[in-house]
Write an enzyme that holds these catalytic residues in place. Sequence first.
Site: not given
Ligand SMILES: Cc1ncc(COP(=O)(O)O)c(C=O)c1O
Lengths: 144, 144, 408, 408
Positions: D124, D202, D205, D366
Site C-alpha cells: 500500500h 503492515d 488488513q 493505493c
Molecule cells: C495494507 C494496507 N496498508 C495500509 C493502509 C493504510 O491504512 P490507513 O489509511 O488507515 O492509514 C491500508 C488501508 O487503506 C491497507 O489496506
Amino acid sequence: MNAVESLYQSVILKHSRAPRFRVELGQGAAACHCRNPLCGDDVTVQWRAGPAGAIAEIGFTAEGCAILIASSDLMAESVLGLDRDRALKKARAFRAMLDDGPEIAEPTLASFAALRDYPARKRCATLPWQALESLMSGDMKCQS
Amino acid sequence: MNAVESLYQSVILKHSRAPRFRVELGQGAAACHCRNPLCGDDVTVQWRAGPAGAIAEIGFTAEGCAILIASSDLMAESVLGLDRDRALKKARAFRAMLDDGPEIAEPTLASFAALRDYPARKRCATLPWQALESLMSGDMKCQS
Amino acid sequence: MNTPDLAAIRAQFPILSEKIYGKDLVYLDNGASAQKPRAVIDAMVHAMEHQYANIHRGLHWMSERTTDVYEQTRDLAAGLMNAASREEIIFVRNSTEAINLVAHSFGRHLLKPGQAVLISEMEHHSNIVPWQMLRDACGIELRVAPITDDGELDFPAFEALLADGKVGLVAITHMSNVLGTYLPAERVIQTAHAAGALVLLDGSQAIVHRAVDVQTLGCDFYAWTGHKLYGPTGIGVLWGRKALLEAMPPFLGGGDMISSVTFAHSEWARVPHKFEAGTPAILEGIGLGAAIKFVQNLGYDAIAAHEAALTEYGLAHIGEIPGLTIWGHAKDRGGVISFTMDGAHPHDIATLLDRQGIAVRAGHHCAEPLMRRLGLNATARASFAAYTTYGEIDALVAGLRRVREFLA
Amino acid sequence: MNTPDLAAIRAQFPILSEKIYGKDLVYLDNGASAQKPRAVIDAMVHAMEHQYANIHRGLHWMSERTTDVYEQTRDLAAGLMNAASREEIIFVRNSTEAINLVAHSFGRHLLKPGQAVLISEMEHHSNIVPWQMLRDACGIELRVAPITDDGELDFPAFEALLADGKVGLVAITHMSNVLGTYLPAERVIQTAHAAGALVLLDGSQAIVHRAVDVQTLGCDFYAWTGHKLYGPTGIGVLWGRKALLEAMPPFLGGGDMISSVTFAHSEWARVPHKFEAGTPAILEGIGLGAAIKFVQNLGYDAIAAHEAALTEYGLAHIGEIPGLTIWGHAKDRGGVISFTMDGAHPHDIATLLDRQGIAVRAGHHCAEPLMRRLGLNATARASFAAYTTYGEIDALVAGLRRVREFLA
Ligand SMILES: Cc1ncc(COP(=O)(O)O)c(C=O)c1O
Ligand SMILES: Cc1ncc(COP(=O)(O)O)c(C=O)c1O
C-alpha cells in the site's frame, strides 16, 4: 465530611504541616528518588541501617502536595526500626491496599484507602513507599 | 432502467466503444492535459484553429473509464467548428450543469446530468471540458 | 447571554446534568477540553448508523456522501477563520500535530541553519518542544521572548529579539492557557513581518472564545484543536497561507497525499491533501463540522460577551478569598483563571474541590517554563465555556472557602 | 458462523439496514473501512454524554474515569496482539501514521546511510512513500522484493535482496489489500532476522481477519488501523518491542510526551507516552476498546472460518462470470477479491453496481506500483467482513452479470 476530607483532616494536615522526618541524612546514606510524572511531584527517601541491619535512620525530602508529604512522613514513622523484610512487606501491603487490596491494620495508614478512587493522587501516596521498596529490595531503579 | 444505466446504454457505450475523435493531432497542435487525481483518469485534448479562429481540428487521447472516453468524444463532436467564445460557453455550461446548474439543450450532453449525484464520476465527465476550457481561455494551467 | 439562553445552551450538553459524588457537576476544566453538544454527538452517530464509508476514492453512494459531509467541514473551518480558500485548511489530530507539521515541513525545509524561531515564555509545551527538536536536529536557534509580571508579552524585549533579522518564524500563543492573556496579535504580526519573520499563532485557546479572522490578523499559520471547540477529539486544524503550504514538502507519506507513485518517485497531491496522509479522522471531521455550526449559531459576539462578564465576576469573587493569589493580570484576558492558595498545594485543592463535584485543573498545565517564570510548581485553574454559569463560579468560590477551612 | 449467528451479528450494525436507491445496501468495501457495531457507537456516545474530560493530568472525577476507560483500550490492544506489555502499544491516527513514526524515529535515527529498507511489490502507498521520503532525506536505500504472478512474495528473490546484509528493516504487508495474499510471515521474519534485518508488518488488513500474536510471529513492529477493525476513524496502533521503542527518539513533540521541560532541554516521558504528543484521540480510543471487545466476542476462529468459506464461495462464483479475471491466486489468501472485466473499466463497474445498492471499490487501491506490476490501471475489489453474507455475494454476482450485459 467525606472520606477524603476526613483523611485530610485527621492525617494529612498534621503530617504535612509538621513532618518530623523531612530531613536530609547527609552523605553516605542510601537514597532513592521517585517522581510522579503525572503531576511532577517528587520525593527522595534516605536511610541508614543499624548494626543488625534494621532501619536506624530514615528521612525524606519532597516537593509536592500534602498527600505526598504526609504519606512520606507516616511511612518513615511506621518503618523506623523495622528490618528490611518487614519494611518491604509493609511497603507492598500499602501499595496493594491502594490497588484495591485489603486495608492494612495501622489505622492512620489505612485511612489512605480513601484515595483508591483517585488514580492520580494515589500515586502521590505510594511514591515514598515505592522509593522505600527500591531501597529495601536493593533494586535501585525507581520505577516512578 | 435508472438514469445512470440509460446514460450508459444510450450515450456512453456508443462513444466509448468507437470514439471518432480519439486521435492525436500531432506536432504543432495546442494541447492540454488534465488528470482526475481521485481516480487517476487522464485526458489530453488537442486542437487547431481554422483561418477564422474557430476549432478546425480537435482530438483527444485518454486513459480511463467509459464516461471519460465518451464525454471526450462527445465534447469534441459538439464543439468542432465553434469559435473560441462559443466553445468556452458550452464548456462552462456543461460544467455548470454537473454542478447542479440547468440542463443544457443538446440531449446527448444533457443526459450526463445523471452523474450529478456521483461527485467522483462527474469529474470524469467534466475532465475533457476542463481541458477545453483551458485551451480556449488561453490559461494553460489545467486545474485538474 | 441571559439566563434563559444559557439554560437552553446547557440543555444541549447531556453531560452537564451528571452528578459527581452526588453533587451537580461543576465543570470548570474547559481549557483542557470542552464538553460536546447534542449536535456533535448526533452528527457522529448519524454517520455511524446511516452514512459511513472511507472517503475520497470511493465510487459508491456511501463513500461519496461521506466525503461530501467530511469535506463540508473544510468549508466550515475556512468560513470560521475567514481563510482565503478551503485549500488552506489542513486537518490534523490536534494543535500539537499542527505545530509539529510546521516544524517539520516548514522548519526543516524553509528555515536555514543560522535562522531562529522565536517563542514566548508563556507557551504550552506543544509550542516549545517541536522547536527544541528542530533546534537540536537542524541547528536553528530557539529564542524566547519574556513576559511581564502581569503576564503580558514584553514588547520591547520581543522587538529586540527580532532586531538582528535572523528570526524566520515567530511561533506564539494567541491566548495563554494559564494566564488567560490575549496576545496583541495584530501588533505582534506586523512587528514580526517588518523584521522579516513569518508568524504562527497557537490558537488552541483563542479560537474557542473569540472570532478569529486570519486575513485581518495577517498571520501565516494558525493552529487549533477540535476538542476544545466543543468538537470531538482526534481532529484539529492547521491553517496556512496557500503559497507557503505549496512551497512546503509533505510531512507524512502514504495514501491520499500523492497524485502518483512509482518506486523511483512519487508526485504529491495538491494542498491540502499533500498534508493529509492515510485515512483521515472521518467521523471526527464530521463531528467538528457540527461543532463549528454550534459555535456559529451561538455567535462569537454572544460567547465573548458572556465569557467576559463571567471572567470579571470570577476574578472579583475568587480574588476576594483570603490567602488566594490570582496569576495573570493582562489587560486583555479571557476566561481562564489560574490561582494558588497559601498553605495549600494546587493538587490538594483540586482533590478537595472534586469531592464537591467541582472539576478544575491543577498542575503545570503543560507550561513548565511559565511556571518557573512565575516561581511556582503548579497552579489550580478554572476555565470557562459558553455554558458556564455564575452559579458555577459561586460554587467554586464556596468550594474554595471550604478547602481553605480544611487546609489553611 | 451459521445463518442465525450472522443475523445476530448484522443486527448489531445499524447501517446494514440502509437502502441505496431503494435497494438493500450490499456493503462490500470493508477493505477500505468497516462499518461500526452498536457497541462502538454506544461507547463513544456514553463518553460524550456521561463521562468525558481530557485525560492523564486531570485530578478530578471526569478526567480520572475517562483516563481509565481510554487506558483500558491499551490493555485490550496488548491482549489482542499478545504484546509482552501494555507499554508496547502506541496509539496513532492510523496505519499510515504508525509507519511514518517508524520511518522517522527508527529510520532516521537507528538506520545508517548505506543501510537499506526492503519492501515488496504489493505494498500500500502507506508502506512505500514513508520509505521513499526516508531514502530521499537520509540516503537509505529502498529495495523492492518482487512477487510471483500468483501474487505471492517471490521468496528466492526476497532472500537474494537480503544477502548482502545491508537491509536494516523489512517493511512488508501482512496481507495484501488488493490480492488478498497472506504473507508467510513467520518464515519472512526468520529469514530477515537471520540476515540482520528487523521486520515491520503492515497489519492493516491482516488483523481484521485472523488472530495476530506478535510474540509468536517474532516481528519487531506491527501497524494497524482502528477503522478497518470495526472501530472509529482517527485511531490506530503501532506495536513495537519495548527495547526498540526505548532506543528510538520521539516523533512529535508537545504535551504528555515529556517528563520535564526547560527551554534548554526536555526529558522524554517513558514509552508509550514518549510517542503520544498532545491530547490523544480520547473518544476514538474508547470506541476502539469496544471494537476490540466486539472482535474478541465473535472470536477470530469464527471470523476466519466464516470469511474463508465466503471467499471460497466468492472466488468460485465471481470467477465463473464470462470475461471476468480475478487477480491474486495465493495459496493462503483472505477475503479480498480484485477483478477486472473485459471491455469494462473498473470505475464503470463500480458506478453501475452502486445503482444496484452494491458498494465495491474500484481504482488503484493505493497500490499503484502493484497495478503496474499486474499491467493494469485499476481493478474492482469486493472485500468481506464478519457480517458479510452469501446472499450479498450472490447479489454481487448478479450485479456483475447485469453490468456485463450493459458494457460487454
Ligand atoms: C495494507 C494496507 N496498508 C495500509 C493502509 C493504510 O491504512 P490507513 O489509511 O488507515 O492509514 C491500508 C488501508 O487503506 C491497507 O489496506
Ligand atoms: C495554548 C495551547 N496550545 C496547545 C495546546 C495543545 O492542544 P492539543 O493537546 O489538543 O494538541 C493546548 C491545549 O492543551 C493549549 O492550551
